[in-house]
Scaffold this motif. Structure first.
Motif, mmCIF file in Angstrom:
data_model
loop_
_atom_site.group_PDB
_atom_site.id
_atom_site.type_symbol
_atom_site.label_atom_id
_atom_site.label_comp_id
_atom_site.label_asym_id
_atom_site.label_seq_id
_atom_site.Cartn_x
_atom_site.Cartn_y
_atom_site.Cartn_z
ATOM 1 N N ASN A 152 -1.498 -9.921 0.020
ATOM 2 C CA ASN A 152 -0.883 -9.827 -1.299
ATOM 3 C C ASN A 152 -0.657 -11.177 -1.969
ATOM 4 O O ASN A 152 -0.678 -11.271 -3.187
ATOM 5 N N THR A 153 -0.413 -12.213 -1.179
ATOM 6 C CA THR A 153 -0.016 -13.494 -1.755
ATOM 7 C C THR A 153 -0.998 -14.591 -1.368
ATOM 8 O O THR A 153 -1.290 -14.774 -0.181
ATOM 9 N N TRP A 154 -1.482 -15.318 -2.369
ATOM 10 C CA TRP A 154 -2.302 -16.505 -2.117
ATOM 11 C C TRP A 154 -1.331 -17.653 -1.887
ATOM 12 O O TRP A 154 -0.633 -18.075 -2.798
ATOM 13 N N PHE A 155 -1.243 -18.083 -0.641
ATOM 14 C CA PHE A 155 -0.187 -19.019 -0.248
ATOM 15 C C PHE A 155 -0.760 -20.074 0.684
ATOM 16 O O PHE A 155 -1.324 -19.733 1.732
ATOM 17 N N ASP A 161 -0.087 -11.537 4.230
ATOM 18 C CA ASP A 161 0.523 -10.215 4.148
ATOM 19 C C ASP A 161 2.021 -10.380 3.948
ATOM 20 O O ASP A 161 2.631 -11.274 4.543
ATOM 21 N N ASP A 162 2.618 -9.523 3.135
ATOM 22 C CA ASP A 162 4.056 -9.568 2.867
ATOM 23 C C ASP A 162 4.754 -8.348 3.445
ATOM 24 O O ASP A 162 4.253 -7.230 3.325
ATOM 25 N N LEU A 163 5.903 -8.578 4.040
ATOM 26 C CA LEU A 163 6.802 -7.504 4.448
ATOM 27 C C LEU A 163 7.976 -7.500 3.480
ATOM 28 O O LEU A 163 8.542 -8.553 3.179
ATOM 29 N N LEU A 164 8.354 -6.320 3.005
ATOM 30 C CA LEU A 164 9.475 -6.177 2.080
ATOM 31 C C LEU A 164 10.623 -5.496 2.811
ATOM 32 O O LEU A 164 10.430 -4.462 3.451
ATOM 33 N N PHE A 165 11.800 -6.090 2.710
ATOM 34 C CA PHE A 165 12.993 -5.562 3.369
ATOM 35 C C PHE A 165 14.083 -5.322 2.342
ATOM 36 O O PHE A 165 14.180 -6.036 1.346
#
Length: 179
Positions: A152-155, A161-165
């Motif tokens: 999800n993120t170009w970093f 990959d991102d985890l959302l909490f």
């Protein structure tokens, strides 16, 4: 501003700049963060001065200094939404203080203040999926993983990959009353 059993979450002070520069210059600390190592003493002085001017009760970002016996060991970023009922958090701890429960204690102390004093409805966090220690810290504090966003993120020159909490005030209160 906020005290826990061993720590103080307080406003940044000019004398924090050297320790701030030191832990933000560690490549493993910077790996999942928005800055690159090394983090120069000059940049640390400017950043600490900017952090010291913030207001944690207003919308936007405020950076808490995490202090142990007066010494800076890390920081917690709090981004309060315009509605003053939601916030995002992020945190960093110097490597020599990791694995001793300080991050859990500091973030837990902030959450207690946010949910019981300021009565926020919800606190969220986003974590690089490779940062397993950070995800586990959130889960220990009662956060639930609410999402997974692959690539999800170009970093730092790669897709991550991102985890959302998320954690609701009602769940925080239930967990505290249960034990």
């Amino acid at each position: 501003m906020i005290t826990t059993e061993r720590l103080e979450l307080r406003r940044f002070q000019p004398e924090d700049a050297a320790a701030f520069s030191a832990y933000r210059s560690v490549p493993e600390v910077a790996r999942f963060q928005s800055w690159n190592a090394p983090f120069s003493p000059e940049e640390a002085q400017r950043t600490v001065a900017r952090f010291a001017e913030g207001d944690p009760l207003q919308p936007g970002w405020f950076q808490y200094a995490i202090a142990l016996d007066g010494q800076l060991i890390g920081d917690i970023g709090l981004n309060t939404f315009d509605n003053l009922m939601q916030a995002d958090i992020g945190y960093t701890l110097a490597p020599e203080y990791q694995g001793k429960g300080y991050a859990t204690e500091a973030v837990g102390g902030l959450l207690d203040q946010l949910f019981t004093v300021r009565e926020l409805h919800r606190v969220s966090a986003e974590v690089d999926a490779r940062n397993v220690a950070s995800a586990r810290l959130l889960e220990r504090l009662g956060f639930q993983q609410e999402g997974f966003r692959p690539q999800n993120t170009w970093f730092k020159d790669e897709w991550t990959d991102d985890l959302l909490f998320g954690l609701l005030q009602s769940n925080w209160r239930s967990a505290r009353s249960a034990g």
